[in-house]
Design an enzyme around this catalytic site. Structure first.
Site, PDB file in Angstrom:
ATOM      1  N   LYS A  14       0.822  -1.215   0.000  1.00  0.00           N
ATOM      2  CA  LYS A  14       0.000   0.000   0.000  1.00  0.00           C
ATOM      3  C   LYS A  14       0.859   1.269   0.000  1.00  0.00           C
ATOM      4  O   LYS A  14       0.569   2.208  -0.731  1.00  0.00           O
ATOM      5  CB  LYS A  14      -0.932   0.022   1.233  1.00  0.00           C
ATOM      6  CG  LYS A  14      -1.889  -1.166   1.299  1.00  0.00           C
ATOM      7  CD  LYS A  14      -2.884  -1.030   2.442  1.00  0.00           C
ATOM      8  CE  LYS A  14      -2.277  -1.094   3.825  1.00  0.00           C
ATOM      9  NZ  LYS A  14      -1.715  -2.417   4.213  1.00  0.00           N
ATOM     10  N   ARG A  89      -9.269   0.963   9.403  1.00  0.00           N
ATOM     11  CA  ARG A  89      -8.878  -0.417   9.718  1.00  0.00           C
ATOM     12  C   ARG A  89      -9.941  -1.132  10.534  1.00  0.00           C
ATOM     13  O   ARG A  89      -9.779  -2.299  10.849  1.00  0.00           O
ATOM     14  CB  ARG A  89      -7.583  -0.405  10.511  1.00  0.00           C
ATOM     15  CG  ARG A  89      -6.336  -0.731   9.689  1.00  0.00           C
ATOM     16  CD  ARG A  89      -5.181  -0.710  10.667  1.00  0.00           C
ATOM     17  NE  ARG A  89      -4.002  -1.385  10.278  1.00  0.00           N
ATOM     18  CZ  ARG A  89      -2.934  -0.799   9.755  1.00  0.00           C
ATOM     19  NH1 ARG A  89      -2.948   0.471   9.434  1.00  0.00           N
ATOM     20  NH2 ARG A  89      -1.846  -1.500   9.541  1.00  0.00           N
ATOM     21  N   ARG A 128      11.349  -6.063   4.362  1.00  0.00           N
ATOM     22  CA  ARG A 128      11.206  -4.647   4.696  1.00  0.00           C
ATOM     23  C   ARG A 128      11.797  -4.370   6.077  1.00  0.00           C
ATOM     24  O   ARG A 128      12.421  -3.330   6.291  1.00  0.00           O
ATOM     25  CB  ARG A 128       9.720  -4.259   4.654  1.00  0.00           C
ATOM     26  CG  ARG A 128       9.486  -2.769   4.816  1.00  0.00           C
ATOM     27  CD  ARG A 128       8.058  -2.393   4.503  1.00  0.00           C
ATOM     28  NE  ARG A 128       7.142  -2.723   5.581  1.00  0.00           N
ATOM     29  CZ  ARG A 128       5.819  -2.569   5.517  1.00  0.00           C
ATOM     30  NH1 ARG A 128       5.259  -2.100   4.418  1.00  0.00           N
ATOM     31  NH2 ARG A 128       5.052  -2.871   6.535  1.00  0.00           N
ATOM     32  N   ARG A 134      12.149  -1.088  10.650  1.00  0.00           N
ATOM     33  CA  ARG A 134      10.866  -0.969  11.365  1.00  0.00           C
ATOM     34  C   ARG A 134      10.740  -2.124  12.335  1.00  0.00           C
ATOM     35  O   ARG A 134      10.731  -3.277  11.925  1.00  0.00           O
ATOM     36  CB  ARG A 134       9.715  -1.016  10.348  1.00  0.00           C
ATOM     37  CG  ARG A 134       9.017   0.303  10.181  1.00  0.00           C
ATOM     38  CD  ARG A 134       7.859   0.183   9.239  1.00  0.00           C
ATOM     39  NE  ARG A 134       6.695  -0.459   9.830  1.00  0.00           N
ATOM     40  CZ  ARG A 134       5.497  -0.457   9.276  1.00  0.00           C
ATOM     41  NH1 ARG A 134       5.312   0.155   8.122  1.00  0.00           N
ATOM     42  NH2 ARG A 134       4.487  -1.049   9.858  1.00  0.00           N
ATOM     43  N   ARG A 146      -0.058  -9.005  13.522  1.00  0.00           N
ATOM     44  CA  ARG A 146      -0.640  -7.952  12.676  1.00  0.00           C
ATOM     45  C   ARG A 146      -1.572  -8.559  11.626  1.00  0.00           C
ATOM     46  O   ARG A 146      -2.625  -7.992  11.319  1.00  0.00           O
ATOM     47  CB  ARG A 146       0.460  -7.122  12.011  1.00  0.00           C
ATOM     48  CG  ARG A 146       1.032  -6.111  12.995  1.00  0.00           C
ATOM     49  CD  ARG A 146       2.403  -5.651  12.602  1.00  0.00           C
ATOM     50  NE  ARG A 146       2.428  -4.929  11.361  1.00  0.00           N
ATOM     51  CZ  ARG A 146       3.489  -4.884  10.560  1.00  0.00           C
ATOM     52  NH1 ARG A 146       4.584  -5.533  10.849  1.00  0.00           N
ATOM     53  NH2 ARG A 146       3.436  -4.179   9.455  1.00  0.00           N
TER      54      ARG A 146
HETATM   55  P1  AMP Z   1       1.038   0.476   9.055  1.00  0.00           P
HETATM   56  O1  AMP Z   1       2.199   1.356   8.804  1.00  0.00           O
HETATM   57  O2  AMP Z   1      -0.202   0.939   8.351  1.00  0.00           O
HETATM   58  O3  AMP Z   1       1.334  -0.976   8.829  1.00  0.00           O
HETATM   59  O4  AMP Z   1       0.693   0.604  10.622  1.00  0.00           O
HETATM   60  C1  AMP Z   1       1.631   0.218  11.628  1.00  0.00           C
HETATM   61  C2  AMP Z   1       0.913   0.097  12.968  1.00  0.00           C
HETATM   62  O5  AMP Z   1       0.319   1.356  13.318  1.00  0.00           O
HETATM   63  C3  AMP Z   1      -0.250  -0.888  12.991  1.00  0.00           C
HETATM   64  O6  AMP Z   1       0.186  -2.227  13.240  1.00  0.00           O
HETATM   65  C4  AMP Z   1      -1.096  -0.325  14.130  1.00  0.00           C
HETATM   66  O7  AMP Z   1      -0.551  -0.640  15.395  1.00  0.00           O
HETATM   67  C5  AMP Z   1      -0.935   1.175  13.936  1.00  0.00           C
HETATM   68  N1  AMP Z   1      -1.974   1.734  13.037  1.00  0.00           N
HETATM   69  C6  AMP Z   1      -1.796   2.330  11.826  1.00  0.00           C
HETATM   70  N2  AMP Z   1      -2.953   2.716  11.282  1.00  0.00           N
HETATM   71  C7  AMP Z   1      -3.922   2.351  12.167  1.00  0.00           C
HETATM   72  C8  AMP Z   1      -5.334   2.450  12.167  1.00  0.00           C
HETATM   73  N3  AMP Z   1      -6.008   3.010  11.151  1.00  0.00           N
HETATM   74  N4  AMP Z   1      -6.002   1.951  13.240  1.00  0.00           N
HETATM   75  C9  AMP Z   1      -5.354   1.409  14.287  1.00  0.00           C
HETATM   76  N5  AMP Z   1      -4.024   1.251  14.340  1.00  0.00           N
HETATM   77  C10 AMP Z   1      -3.297   1.728  13.294  1.00  0.00           C
END
Ligand code: AMP
Length: 194
Positions: A14, A89, A128, A134, A146
């Protein structure tokens, strides 16, 4: 406005595809994950709270991400449209986003859902993790958590948008450019119709 929810499990691509789409279509990229990581790097109170949750591979509370999205949309008036990456989400987040966009006189145009095999996802995330450092990508246990959160809380959004006639599945396997071309075909098809 062209408002796209770019959807898919962790590792679906994404973030990578968002970067290409914002250039081609002149959109603003709204990634709640990036916003939370910025809060962490700035050492804010919100960032410190979010970090311990993110490191466990679970979702931060709805009101936190809805709050940060709300203030970002407000500060971007006059945009061509948005790409929502990693947001919504959960169903409450999707409902809040619909309400928010309605107050701005706009709505979600489409959900583009990247479809990727599970094995490929874990492989991409571990790679990654090595490249970006990360912490939530470096550990297979956190990755599995996740993906479980995704299946449990996020996957039901496909039906939410399908019920609104907005769900579009897109093949998310292949090279970055092939996947980008699959996404562009969907978007161009939609904008031709409208
Ligand atoms: P991402 O970079 O989108 O993979 O997000 C990394 C982490 O941030 C996720 O595993 C969640 O802990 C948190 N996170 C990001 N976006 C959301 C969201 N919309 N709702 C809840 N947690 C989020």
């Amino acid at each position: 406005m062209l408002n796209i929810v770019l959807f898919g499990p962790p590792g679906a691509g994404k973030g990578t595809q968002s970067q290409k789409l914002i250039e081609k279509y002149g959109l603003i990229h709204l990634s709640t994950g990036d916003m939370l990581r910025k809060e962490i790097s700035e050492g804010t109170e919100l960032g410190m709270k979010a970090k311990s949750i993110m490191d466990q591979g679970i979702l931060v509370p709805d009101e936190v991400v809805i709050g940060i999205i709300n203030s970002r949309i407000d500060s971007e008036s006059g945009a061509n449209g948005f790409i929502f990456d990693g947001f919504p989400r959960t169903i409450p987040q999707a409902e809040a986003l619909d309400d928010l966009l309605q107050t701005k006189g706009t709505e979600i145009t489409t959900m583009l859902a990247l479809e990727v095999d599970q094995q490929e996802l874990v492989k991409r995330l571990l790679l990654r993790g090595e490249a970006s450092g990360r912490s939530d990508d470096a550990n297979e246990e956190v990755i599995s958590q996740r993906i479980a959160e995704y299946e449990d809380k996020t996957a039901p959004l496909a039906k939410y948008y399908n019920d609104q006639g907005k769900y579009n599945g897109v093949k998310g396997m292949g090279t970055v450019d092939e996947i980008f071309s699959n996404l562009c075909k969907e978007i161009d098809g939609l904008t031709e119709v409208n």
